[in-house]
Design an enzyme around this catalytic site. Structure first.
Site, PDB file in Angstrom:
ATOM      1  N   ASP A 281       0.858  -1.199   0.000  1.00 56.22           N
ATOM      2  CA  ASP A 281       0.000   0.000   0.000  1.00 56.22           C
ATOM      3  C   ASP A 281       0.894   1.250   0.000  1.00 56.22           C
ATOM      4  OD1 ASP A 281      -2.357   1.431  -0.121  1.00 56.22           O
ATOM      5  OD2 ASP A 281      -2.985   1.008   1.935  1.00 56.22           O
ATOM      6  N   ALA A 314      -2.696   7.069   5.751  1.00 58.18           N
ATOM      7  CA  ALA A 314      -2.955   7.180   4.313  1.00 58.18           C
ATOM      8  C   ALA A 314      -1.876   6.452   3.550  1.00 58.18           C
ATOM      9  CB  ALA A 314      -2.992   8.655   3.908  1.00 58.18           C
ATOM     10  N   GLY A 315      -2.002   5.121   3.477  1.00 55.56           N
ATOM     11  CA  GLY A 315      -0.977   4.339   2.793  1.00 55.56           C
ATOM     12  C   GLY A 315       0.271   4.246   3.655  1.00 55.56           C
TER      13      GLY A 315
HETATM   14 ZN    ZN Z   1      -7.196   1.332   1.216  1.00 63.42          ZN
HETATM   15 ZN    ZN Z   2      -4.414   1.607  -1.028  1.00 56.77          ZN
END
Ligand code: ZN
Ligand code: ZN
Length: 391
Positions: A281, A314-315
């Protein structure tokens, strides 16, 4: 022809001691033992000493790296990101979108499809290959959206889904969707029919609704525990289904920030070595100093390894080689077991043939790891490069 020797090789299902691996063009032609087979006279030999040969890592969920974001940056930016990925052992990946206005998403899908088409033609460069697109959002829950902008979330319809499919010229290989949304079941069934890996996530679904999603064709879960209704012992919800339903594989972000190490252990205990997958991610901030970076249509701030927007995670700035080492450190699983979660399992989940496993006929995508799991070199389609990136 090139020949590689090392102390060990993980296919990763099996272990070969004192391996000899032969490559012709961009494919593996033979794997054997140095004791049973001499290096062919025509082959150029590279001996990696006490290192371990493992399959190139496959990252099915990544938003950016090296300062570049997959939705915003051009081919040169993506190439820089792909070289960073390769230096961390990743040889194939799915560029992953985040929720954005529909025209921005379609423009990004068109560009990413071009990048994939170009990479198919041009195999001369040493970098990770984009093999398909992961569409994360806009068909996700308002309650579990994380940092995906609420104004751009959409109710799933076949029509909108087809819009994305057309913009991506059929290159979407994975979609994250919340099964409780009105219209989700139809879109899950249609996406599965088109051969897409349908992954449940960013969801507040209860157990029955999650099972309905599985019944419609979903077979994976996106960043387990994160952006999901939490486990409750009387309403286990999506997490309960993820942990106990053998029709679902699931992935997780093992950076030690998104999940406590004890939850990484719980996840692996429940899903086992067959159904667990590692993702990063990762955002544009990966491999970069603290600061401000783009993530799709918005900005994230990175401080001390945490990627934040709106006060929420966020990631990440995780790299796949670190995720593998973290699994070993957090759970006591062996390096061979951890490697499988980053290679064979994601390749199988995503339906990528000839990747994720070292065997004759598969692509010569190979990572050379030290016994401690640090990347020593990466081989992409038969091209070798030593890695100097500090891990
Ligand atoms: Zn996600
Ligand atoms: Zn993601």
């Amino acid at each position: 022809m090139i020949a590689l020797t090392a102390s060990r090789l993980y296919t990763p299902l099996d272990c070969v001691e004192q391996p000899l691996l032969l490559v012709e063009g961009d494919s593996i032609t033979e794997i054997g033992s140095q004791t049973a087979r001499n290096v062919p006279a025509a082959a150029k030999l590279t001996d990696f000493g006490d290192a371990i040969l493992v399959p190139g890592f496959v990252d099915i969920h990544i938003h950016g790296g090296a300062g570049h974001d997959v939705m915003n940056d051009d081919a040169a930016g993506l190439a820089a990101m792909e070289r960073l990925l390769a230096s961390h052992g990743v040889t194939s990946y799915f560029p992953t979108t985040v929720t954005a206005p529909i025209d921005q998403t379609c423009a990004a899908l068109d560009r990413l499809a071009q990048t994939i088409e170009k990479a198919e033609q041009d195999r001369s460069h040493w970098k990770a290959r984009p093999l398909g697109i992961h569409l994360e959002g806009p068909f996700i829950s308002h309650l579990r959206r994380g940092v995906h902008p609420s104004g751009d979330l959409l109710r799933p319809t076949i029509e909108t889904f087809d819009c994305f499919w057309q913009a991506a010229r059929g290159r979407i290989r994975m979609i994250t969707i919340a099964p409780e949304l009105e219209g989700a079941t139809e879109v899950i069934a249609e996406a599965a029919r088109r051969g897409i890996c349908v992954s449940l996530g960013h969801s507040n679904a209860d157990l029955d609704t999650t099972r309905a999603g599985i019944g419609a064709g979903a077979r994976h879960c996106t960043h387990g525990f994160n952006a999901m209704r939490p486990l409750d012992h009387r309403e286990p919800g999506i997490v309960g289904a993820m942990l106990t339903d053998s029709r679902l594989s699931a992935d997780m972000i093992a950076d030690g920030i998104h999940l406590d190490p004890s939850i990484v252990k719980l996840f692996l205990t429940a899903k086992g070595s067959d159904l667990s997958v590692l993702i990063t991610d990762a955002t544009a901030a990966t491999g970069m100093p603290d600061g401000h970076y783009r993530l799709g249509p918005f900005e994230v701030e990175v401080k001390d390894g945490r990627c934040m927007a709106d006060g929420k995670l966020a990631g990440s700035v995780l790299t796949m080689d670190r995720a593998v080492r973290n699994v070993v450190q957090f759970t006591g699983w062996t390096l061979q077991q951890a490697v499988r979660l980053a290679s064979w399992n994601p390749a199988r989940v995503a339906g990528l043939r000839g990747r994720g496993k070292l065997e004759p006929g598969s692509k010569a995508d190979i990572v050379v790891l030290t016994p401690a799991g640090e990347v020593k070199a990466t081989i992409v389609g038969g091209a070798v490069a030593e890695c100097t990136t500090a891990n």
